[in-house]
Motif scaffolding. Sequence first.
Motif, PDB file in Angstrom:
ATOM      1  N   LYS A   7     -12.151   6.263  -9.644  1.00 31.23           N
ATOM      2  CA  LYS A   7     -13.521   6.140 -10.306  1.00 31.23           C
ATOM      3  C   LYS A   7     -14.278   7.599 -10.218  1.00 31.23           C
ATOM      4  O   LYS A   7     -14.193   8.436  -9.175  1.00 31.23           O
ATOM      5  N   ASP A   8     -15.117   7.912 -11.260  1.00 27.77           N
ATOM      6  CA  ASP A   8     -15.765   9.291 -11.071  1.00 27.77           C
ATOM      7  C   ASP A   8     -16.626   9.213  -9.674  1.00 27.77           C
ATOM      8  O   ASP A   8     -17.053  10.290  -9.248  1.00 27.77           O
ATOM      9  N   HIS A   9     -17.149   7.956  -9.481  1.00 30.32           N
ATOM     10  CA  HIS A   9     -18.105   8.086  -8.366  1.00 30.32           C
ATOM     11  C   HIS A   9     -17.322   7.718  -6.840  1.00 30.32           C
ATOM     12  O   HIS A   9     -17.992   7.640  -5.910  1.00 30.32           O
ATOM     13  N   ALA A  10     -16.122   7.705  -7.073  1.00 31.70           N
ATOM     14  CA  ALA A  10     -15.467   7.489  -5.624  1.00 31.70           C
ATOM     15  C   ALA A  10     -15.212   8.851  -5.047  1.00 31.70           C
ATOM     16  O   ALA A  10     -15.150   9.993  -5.827  1.00 31.70           O
ATOM     17  N   PRO A  11     -15.073   8.747  -3.518  1.00 27.77           N
ATOM     18  CA  PRO A  11     -15.344   9.861  -3.134  1.00 27.77           C
ATOM     19  C   PRO A  11     -13.761  10.388  -3.004  1.00 27.77           C
ATOM     20  O   PRO A  11     -12.836   9.851  -3.465  1.00 27.77           O
ATOM     21  N   ARG A  12     -13.493  11.762  -3.011  1.00 28.78           N
ATOM     22  CA  ARG A  12     -12.245  12.689  -2.859  1.00 28.78           C
ATOM     23  C   ARG A  12     -11.812  12.751  -1.617  1.00 28.78           C
ATOM     24  O   ARG A  12     -12.776  13.378  -0.804  1.00 28.78           O
ATOM     25  N   ILE A  13     -10.515  12.681  -1.420  1.00 25.67           N
ATOM     26  CA  ILE A  13      -9.866  13.279   0.075  1.00 25.67           C
ATOM     27  C   ILE A  13      -8.916  14.291  -0.384  1.00 25.67           C
ATOM     28  O   ILE A  13      -8.074  13.878  -1.353  1.00 25.67           O
ATOM     29  N   VAL A  14      -8.733  15.278   0.101  1.00 19.02           N
ATOM     30  CA  VAL A  14      -7.629  16.334   0.004  1.00 19.02           C
ATOM     31  C   VAL A  14      -7.100  16.272   1.496  1.00 19.02           C
ATOM     32  O   VAL A  14      -7.839  16.706   2.314  1.00 19.02           O
ATOM     33  N   SER A  15      -5.811  16.392   1.654  1.00 14.69           N
ATOM     34  CA  SER A  15      -5.017  16.417   2.983  1.00 14.69           C
ATOM     35  C   SER A  15      -4.281  17.657   3.129  1.00 14.69           C
ATOM     36  O   SER A  15      -3.454  17.890   1.764  1.00 14.69           O
ATOM     37  N   LEU A  16      -4.463  18.548   3.735  1.00 15.91           N
ATOM     38  CA  LEU A  16      -3.798  19.740   3.921  1.00 15.91           C
ATOM     39  C   LEU A  16      -2.956  19.727   5.366  1.00 15.91           C
ATOM     40  O   LEU A  16      -3.303  19.279   6.360  1.00 15.91           O
ATOM     41  N   SER A  17      -1.918  20.438   5.288  1.00 21.37           N
ATOM     42  CA  SER A  17      -1.154  20.738   6.700  1.00 21.37           C
ATOM     43  C   SER A  17      -1.184  22.204   6.609  1.00 21.37           C
ATOM     44  O   SER A  17      -0.847  23.023   5.979  1.00 21.37           O
ATOM     45  N   LEU A  20       1.034  -1.308  -0.011  1.00 22.13           N
ATOM     46  CA  LEU A  20       0.060  -0.078   0.038  1.00 22.13           C
ATOM     47  C   LEU A  20       1.069   1.163  -0.015  1.00 22.13           C
ATOM     48  O   LEU A  20       1.960   1.292   0.606  1.00 22.13           O
ATOM     49  N   PRO A  21       0.338   2.363  -0.637  1.00 17.69           N
ATOM     50  CA  PRO A  21       1.046   3.547  -0.680  1.00 17.69           C
ATOM     51  C   PRO A  21       1.121   4.157   0.828  1.00 17.69           C
ATOM     52  O   PRO A  21       0.289   3.988   1.667  1.00 17.69           O
ATOM     53  N   GLY A  22       2.030   4.957   1.005  1.00 22.57           N
ATOM     54  CA  GLY A  22       2.023   5.751   2.299  1.00 22.57           C
ATOM     55  C   GLY A  22       0.793   6.775   2.445  1.00 22.57           C
ATOM     56  O   GLY A  22      -0.013   7.114   1.498  1.00 22.57           O
ATOM     57  N   LEU A  23       1.095   7.366   3.674  1.00 23.14           N
ATOM     58  CA  LEU A  23      -0.398   8.256   3.954  1.00 23.14           C
ATOM     59  C   LEU A  23      -0.234   9.460   2.933  1.00 23.14           C
ATOM     60  O   LEU A  23      -1.487   9.881   2.811  1.00 23.14           O
ATOM     61  N   GLU A  24       0.955  10.231   2.912  1.00 22.39           N
ATOM     62  CA  GLU A  24       0.720  11.208   1.968  1.00 22.39           C
ATOM     63  C   GLU A  24       0.194  10.958   0.500  1.00 22.39           C
ATOM     64  O   GLU A  24      -0.503  11.671  -0.127  1.00 22.39           O
ATOM     65  N   GLU A  25       0.276   9.692   0.077  1.00 20.72           N
ATOM     66  CA  GLU A  25      -0.373   9.256  -1.236  1.00 20.72           C
ATOM     67  C   GLU A  25      -1.429   8.678  -1.052  1.00 20.72           C
ATOM     68  O   GLU A  25      -2.233   8.459  -2.167  1.00 20.72           O
ATOM     69  N   ASN A  26      -1.864   8.292  -0.003  1.00 26.13           N
ATOM     70  CA  ASN A  26      -3.296   7.591   0.189  1.00 26.13           C
ATOM     71  C   ASN A  26      -3.770   8.060   1.324  1.00 26.13           C
ATOM     72  O   ASN A  26      -3.476   7.321   2.478  1.00 26.13           O
ATOM     73  N   PRO A  27      -4.721   8.966   1.444  1.00 27.32           N
ATOM     74  CA  PRO A  27      -5.273   9.623   2.620  1.00 27.32           C
ATOM     75  C   PRO A  27      -6.332   8.527   2.726  1.00 27.32           C
ATOM     76  O   PRO A  27      -7.082   8.899   4.346  1.00 27.32           O
ATOM     77  N   TYR A  28      -6.945   7.566   2.024  1.00 26.42           N
ATOM     78  CA  TYR A  28      -8.229   6.811   2.198  1.00 26.42           C
ATOM     79  C   TYR A  28      -8.109   5.827   3.566  1.00 26.42           C
ATOM     80  O   TYR A  28      -7.042   5.348   3.620  1.00 26.42           O
ATOM     81  N   THR A  29      -9.164   5.482   4.097  1.00 30.52           N
ATOM     82  CA  THR A  29      -9.402   4.327   4.818  1.00 30.52           C
ATOM     83  C   THR A  29      -9.857   3.358   3.851  1.00 30.52           C
ATOM     84  O   THR A  29     -10.680   3.579   3.048  1.00 30.52           O
ATOM     85  N   ILE A  30      -9.192   2.109   3.934  1.00 36.07           N
ATOM     86  CA  ILE A  30      -9.336   1.233   2.689  1.00 36.07           C
ATOM     87  C   ILE A  30     -10.037   0.200   3.135  1.00 36.07           C
ATOM     88  O   ILE A  30      -9.516  -0.716   4.105  1.00 36.07           O
TER      89      ILE A  30
END
Length: 715
Positions: free
Chosen positions: A553-563, A417-427
């Motif tokens: 996917k178009d219907h997948a939710p989006r997550i943006v992570s800010l610092s 799995l990618p790191g937290l910065e590349e993948n902010p999702y809960t999978i």
Amino acid sequence: MNVIKKSFDLGDGRIIEIETGKLAKQADGSVVVRMGDTMLLATVVSSVGAKSGVDFLPLSVDYQEKYAAAGRIPGGFLRREARLSDYEVLISRLVDRALRPMFPEDYHSDTQVMITLISSDKNIMPDSLAGLAASAAIAVSDIPFNGPISEVRVAKIDGQLVINPYVSDLERATMEFLVAGTENDIVMVEGEADEISEEEMVEAIEFAHKAIVVQVKVQKELAEAVGKTVKRTYSHEDSNPELKEQVYAATYDKVYAVAKSQTSKSERGDQFGAILMDFIATLGEDIDDVTGFLSKKYFHDVQYDAIRNLVLDEGMRLDGRDVRTVRPIWSEVSYLPSAHGSAVFTRGETQSLTTVTLGSKDDEQMIDGAFINGYNKFLLHYNFPGFSTGEVRPNRGAGRREIGHGNLAMRSLRKVLPGLEENPYTIRIVSDILESNGSSSMATVCAGTLALMDAGIKIKAPVSGIAMGLITDEKTGKYAILTDILGDEDHLGDMDFKVTGTEKGIVACQMDLKINGLKWEVLTAALKQANEARLHILNEMKKTIAAPREDYKDHAPRIVSLSIDKEFIGAVIGPGGKIIQEMQRETGASISIEEVGNKGIVEIFADNKAAIDAAVKRINAIAAKPDIGATYDGKVKSIMPFGAFVEIMPGKDGLLHISEIAWERLETMDGVLKEGDKIQVKLLDIDKQGKMKLSRKALLPRPAKPEGAQDNKPA
């Protein structure tokens, strides 16, 4: 009390102590194993006698952690220990798999082993001591046992192999295996690694076995000191040598022919059943229950011998394959249009339908254990319904098998799995097994890899898995390593060895042995043969999808992570959560924030880009620092005789002096501005007290000078 203690050194000054005779003396055997402040109480009780008509060992192994051991009170309404957690079930399975093969085959008494964590050391993993504790409890009892055994954790840390490393050191481990064995042999292996070679794995297992030998010898010394070297006598099986000869004579050739006929699993099962029924019919209608029971038992022995001999003598397997061939594979992704990622993976008669769901931080799993607690953002659930094997079986939730198989697949996929910065999702991955005839856990690994790539998760590399088997003849020394074993080969073989990995190397494995005397060269050969199969399966998977999709996917939710800077966390949340709740309500996004070091990590989760952009804009406005010389869209907050206070960012006001409103001279503020007006201003300066000086006229064109006018500047 007759308290007896034995201790040994792990080789680096750390001591493990085994004590018996103080606690739980009414059990058939009980010990307390201690390392540091970690203490495990292990007990074993086995009933005298056995139930009639039973030809297996009714063994239960339960590992449980008492919250008091860690100085904690359980969560939930009841505030007491309840059903075993997945973590406790996994440790119970590890001990069970090591103990079960060590009991005599004809011993069928109800037997219960219980291991309880009664004191916890935060830096010492109790699971690496559980097998030792259970075996030691049996060793000081009169229960028949072909042990002792022990289990150890072996890890490679900073390039060095270590036995039972501290928790704080495991973070740097490049491999980590739990290994169980006797004084002479390996019984069980399970663990994970960072794409290691087959040679590295064998080296680690050999290293672990040397530590196991020491622990087994200490248990034997303990048994001698207690005086339990002579075990109880028992008689749990009826026997009828004449009937056994009849069964072999009447059915062996027929069974061998069916095994060689290359029929399907269901057809083969029907034909085997018909052979047995035909034989029982020859015994007459009035056979007693014992004869009927023994006939079935001896017929199973016939199947065992015939199928094994077919492999060893002719190199042929039940479905006609040779020992190295993988069954036909087909796969498909995006099969489910509404899932965030999905895949179907089919290998022979084993099929997994797997989905990937992407969630926010709010979807993380809370883990509330005595030893392990915190949050988990990668979940893998494995389901095994009855119809997958053509059976009628009620759904009662996940059992120990489902938890164990899912954990092996989870270990494998977690490594890429990618790191937290590349993948902010809960999978969350869910594998539903729709057909099963051989290693559905390995099908889960393959389907999980495909579904992750279909979902657009940027995994480091694809992972495939294969189940290997082994059939041996101790008399002749013949052996056959089987690639991609069937369900029948699993039951009738001497080894079940599942290994997963990428093109670079092994990431996880699970091995159970049922024989004595496995040679290291055989294990190495099995790993090499597994590598060939894994690479073949990877190539087949790549024909379906070779790399993660470029986007979700178009219907997948989006997550943006800010610092953001730590000082702005309170401003984003607001008093009583007012600001963050208002942002969520108005934008439709879900926003979470947590403090990490000197920063605030903000995650914004929404099912559309507009909501994400609106929330990002508002948070940036709150957390941004004013920039001298920048232009801002301001809002007049209040009017004073000397100017106006203008809000240029949420909660950040600056003074727009009357002299900075326009180029012409203003005598009064009357009628110039009013509260709520929106105007553009330029930030001229910020003084040492943080007060901001604004200007409106700096953004207005300077009026032209009257003809003939001169600057009133001194010469």
